[in-house]
Design an enzyme around this catalytic site. Structure first.
Site, PDB file in Angstrom:
ATOM      1  N   GLY A  10      -3.430 -52.285 -13.225  1.00 29.27           N
ATOM      2  CA  GLY A  10      -2.873 -51.812 -11.597  1.00 29.27           C
ATOM      3  C   GLY A  10      -3.757 -50.775 -11.367  1.00 29.27           C
ATOM      4  O   GLY A  10      -3.815 -49.592 -12.054  1.00 29.27           O
ATOM      5  N   ALA A  11      -4.067 -50.811  -9.927  1.00 29.32           N
ATOM      6  CA  ALA A  11      -4.900 -49.928  -9.238  1.00 29.32           C
ATOM      7  C   ALA A  11      -4.236 -49.371  -8.080  1.00 29.32           C
ATOM      8  O   ALA A  11      -4.760 -49.118  -7.344  1.00 29.32           O
ATOM      9  CB  ALA A  11      -6.256 -50.285  -9.019  1.00 29.32           C
ATOM     10  N   GLY A  12      -3.002 -48.972  -8.422  1.00 30.43           N
ATOM     11  CA  GLY A  12      -2.165 -48.456  -7.238  1.00 30.43           C
ATOM     12  C   GLY A  12      -2.417 -46.752  -7.590  1.00 30.43           C
ATOM     13  O   GLY A  12      -3.196 -46.480  -8.266  1.00 30.43           O
ATOM     14  N   TYR A  13      -1.599 -45.945  -6.726  1.00 26.47           N
ATOM     15  CA  TYR A  13      -1.612 -44.766  -6.979  1.00 26.47           C
ATOM     16  C   TYR A  13      -1.477 -44.270  -8.452  1.00 26.47           C
ATOM     17  O   TYR A  13      -2.594 -43.265  -8.945  1.00 26.47           O
ATOM     18  CB  TYR A  13      -0.586 -43.600  -6.186  1.00 26.47           C
ATOM     19  CG  TYR A  13      -0.654 -43.778  -4.741  1.00 26.47           C
ATOM     20  CD1 TYR A  13      -1.515 -43.345  -4.198  1.00 26.47           C
ATOM     21  CD2 TYR A  13       0.159 -44.494  -4.019  1.00 26.47           C
ATOM     22  CE1 TYR A  13      -1.550 -43.359  -2.566  1.00 26.47           C
ATOM     23  CE2 TYR A  13       0.344 -44.817  -2.619  1.00 26.47           C
ATOM     24  CZ  TYR A  13      -0.605 -44.230  -1.993  1.00 26.47           C
ATOM     25  OH  TYR A  13      -0.708 -44.341  -0.541  1.00 26.47           O
ATOM     26  N   ASN A  37      -7.189 -55.027 -12.090  1.00 24.37           N
ATOM     27  CA  ASN A  37      -6.326 -55.148 -10.910  1.00 24.37           C
ATOM     28  C   ASN A  37      -6.709 -56.475 -10.187  1.00 24.37           C
ATOM     29  O   ASN A  37      -7.694 -56.790 -10.127  1.00 24.37           O
ATOM     30  CB  ASN A  37      -6.795 -53.983 -10.074  1.00 24.37           C
ATOM     31  CG  ASN A  37      -5.963 -53.843  -8.989  1.00 24.37           C
ATOM     32  OD1 ASN A  37      -4.667 -53.578  -9.070  1.00 24.37           O
ATOM     33  ND2 ASN A  37      -6.424 -54.093  -7.704  1.00 24.37           N
ATOM     34  N   VAL A  81      -2.800 -59.903 -13.933  1.00 27.39           N
ATOM     35  CA  VAL A  81      -1.920 -59.857 -15.192  1.00 27.39           C
ATOM     36  C   VAL A  81      -0.944 -60.975 -15.336  1.00 27.39           C
ATOM     37  O   VAL A  81      -0.020 -61.042 -14.208  1.00 27.39           O
ATOM     38  CB  VAL A  81      -1.299 -58.708 -15.445  1.00 27.39           C
ATOM     39  CG1 VAL A  81      -0.630 -58.636 -16.648  1.00 27.39           C
ATOM     40  CG2 VAL A  81      -2.571 -57.532 -15.424  1.00 27.39           C
ATOM     41  N   GLU A 170       9.930 -45.006   8.712  1.00 22.11           N
ATOM     42  CA  GLU A 170       8.554 -44.940   9.081  1.00 22.11           C
ATOM     43  C   GLU A 170       8.056 -46.321   9.749  1.00 22.11           C
ATOM     44  O   GLU A 170       7.383 -46.056  10.568  1.00 22.11           O
ATOM     45  CB  GLU A 170       7.801 -44.617   7.764  1.00 22.11           C
ATOM     46  CG  GLU A 170       7.898 -43.385   7.234  1.00 22.11           C
ATOM     47  CD  GLU A 170       6.911 -42.779   6.263  1.00 22.11           C
ATOM     48  OE1 GLU A 170       6.622 -41.762   6.386  1.00 22.11           O
ATOM     49  OE2 GLU A 170       6.385 -43.598   5.608  1.00 22.11           O
ATOM     50  N   ASP A 301       5.796 -47.116  -9.839  1.00 22.27           N
ATOM     51  CA  ASP A 301       7.242 -47.814  -9.557  1.00 22.27           C
ATOM     52  C   ASP A 301       7.607 -48.461 -10.644  1.00 22.27           C
ATOM     53  O   ASP A 301       8.706 -48.644 -10.820  1.00 22.27           O
ATOM     54  CB  ASP A 301       6.593 -48.830  -8.486  1.00 22.27           C
ATOM     55  CG  ASP A 301       6.042 -48.211  -7.192  1.00 22.27           C
ATOM     56  OD1 ASP A 301       6.856 -47.639  -6.425  1.00 22.27           O
ATOM     57  OD2 ASP A 301       5.054 -48.512  -6.742  1.00 22.27           O
ATOM     58  N   LYS A 378       2.153 -34.425   7.247  1.00 27.76           N
ATOM     59  CA  LYS A 378       2.103 -35.875   7.021  1.00 27.76           C
ATOM     60  C   LYS A 378       0.552 -36.101   6.532  1.00 27.76           C
ATOM     61  O   LYS A 378       0.266 -36.921   5.702  1.00 27.76           O
ATOM     62  CB  LYS A 378       2.811 -36.482   7.554  1.00 27.76           C
ATOM     63  CG  LYS A 378       2.833 -38.243   7.336  1.00 27.76           C
ATOM     64  CD  LYS A 378       3.668 -38.495   6.064  1.00 27.76           C
ATOM     65  CE  LYS A 378       3.471 -39.935   5.667  1.00 27.76           C
ATOM     66  NZ  LYS A 378       4.261 -40.216   4.658  1.00 27.76           N
TER      67      LYS A 378
END
Length: 404
Positions: A10-13, A37, A81, A170, A301, A378
């Site tokens: 995974g290439a999230g944050y 990813n 995956v 948001e 997550d 922000k």
């Protein structure tokens, strides 16, 4: 010494920050680092609500992974995956099988529907950049269709947003700015458009300071956003959603667009492993390892961490995920060198919730901020996340510089 084989999923944050820091921790030829990813790009998941509302182009929320990793140190594999066998130390994908000495699972989130009938079929979720693009185009299609049809179906112009948490609020902030633009573009009277936030809980933005919550709700209501709080969605259909007003009263809201933003869970592949999890999130050890598996780290997550001061889980924010990635990289380097790992302690600098491009609420370094000042903070937070992964070059390419 044997070169450790490190596999990051995974290439999230969290995953991408882990890889960027592994590059720093291990010199050239010191480790075999592989990043898997499903896409060739990373997307800023904290910007997806803007792309979904149409206030930001989908292309603006993503950048190529190859632009921020050292391909001389990291083997990037574009693959999906399909299975994780932590007992055999193997990961299967649609592009082959991989083994590892150390595994980092950062496969991100999925929407949580809580078993509500029809929700997974008829509601849209801001799950990724492709889904955000679809939501944007779907809303525009509803406006365009209303403006051209002879017999007007006003329900096309009703947008229901399920959830008054961070993502929902948001998204509502962006919609509040976008709706007048759509009305002008498609010759739609503004009074025909309804944007309704439906929340099962008795409050908006749980965990936020009540004064800031009041500010946010007042700001959004002034722009035409409606709130239905303490009224859970019990069913979704092609025509809209059914909500529960009280024990004996239900209401059906006819809506052309239903966006679900009321909860997330970890990746379902987690539940197929032998690691114990809750809603596909693993309660990690203090050093971010999976319980019972000294060679498996969890980030973002997929990781569940308890804040001992509140006895509640830390929210799965980008800020925390990136800090986790830094610590995991250091801990893997320590283990590879026969050292010991260190505990991960979140350094929470604050939280800011956007209410559109020029307004926001938040707490930064212990101080409450609202309005343009909060909006500025922000954008600086967003730019800092870019800097931590891709340096000044990525900030110049993708950063947010409209600060007033």
């Amino acid at each position: 010494m044997k070169r450790p084989s490190i596999l990051v999923l995974g290439a999230g944050y969290g995953g991408l920050t882990t890889v960027v820091n592994l590059q720093k921790e291990f010199g050239t030829d010191a480790a075999d680092i592989t990043l898997i990813n499903k896409n060739e790009y990373h997307y800023e998941s904290t910007w997806l609500h803007e792309a979904a509302a149409g206030t930001l182009l989908p292309e603006q929320v993503r950048y190529d992974i190859a632009d921020v990793i050292d391909t001389g140190k990291v083997n990037f594999v574009q693959a999906t995956v399909e299975g994780i066998d932590v007992d055999s130390k193997k990961v299967s994908t649609d592009n082959g099988e991989f083994t590892y000495d150390y595994l980092v699972i950062g496969l991100g989130f999925e929407g949580e529907t809580f078993g509500i009938e029809g929700l997974d079929t008829y509601a849209l979720s801001i799950a990724n950049v492709k889904a955000a693009r679809y939501i944007r185009e779907h809303i525009e299609f509803q406006f365009a269709t209303w403006s051209t049809e002879e017999v007007k179906n006003d329900s096309r112009l009703t947008i229901v947003v399920g959830g008054a948490g961070f993502t929902g609020i948001e998204f509502l902030g962006e919609l509040a700015n976008r709706v007048p633009e759509l009305c002008k573009e498609y010759d739609v009277p503004r009074e025909k458009v309804r944007v309704i936030c439906v929340e099962a809980a008795p409050m908006v933005l749980p965990g936020f300071d009540p004064e800031l919550v009041d500010y946010a709700v007042g700001h959004l209501q002034a722009k035409g956003i409606e709130f239905s709080i303490g009224t859970p969605v019990v069913e979704a259909t092609p025509e809209g959603v059914k909500i529960k007003k009280n024990d004996d009263e239900f209401e059906f809201i006819y809506a052309g667009t239903v966006v679900w933003a009321a909860g997330v869970r970890g990746n379902r592949l987690i539940e197929e492993t032998s690691i114990e999890s809750m809603r596909a999130r693993i309660k990690v050890e203090k050093d971010m390892r999976a319980p019972g598996y000294s060679d498996v780290f969890i980030v973002g997550d997929c990781a569940l961490m308890i804040n001992e001061e509140t006895n509640r889980p830390y929210p799965p924010t980008a800020q925390i995920a990136m800090q986790q990635g830094e610590r995991i990289a250091k801990n893997i380097k320590a283990l590879a060198g026969d050292g010991t790992t260190e505990e991960f302690v979140p350094d929470l600098k604050g939280t800011v919730c956007s209410l559109g491009d020029e307004d926001a609420i938040g707490v930064v370094f212990g101080k409450k901020v609202t309005g343009k000042r909060a909006s500025f903070m922000k954008k600086m937070i967003d730019n800092r996340a870019l800097y931590m992964i891709g340096g000044p070059g990525l900030v110049l390419k993708k950063g947010k510089f409209k600060v007033l």
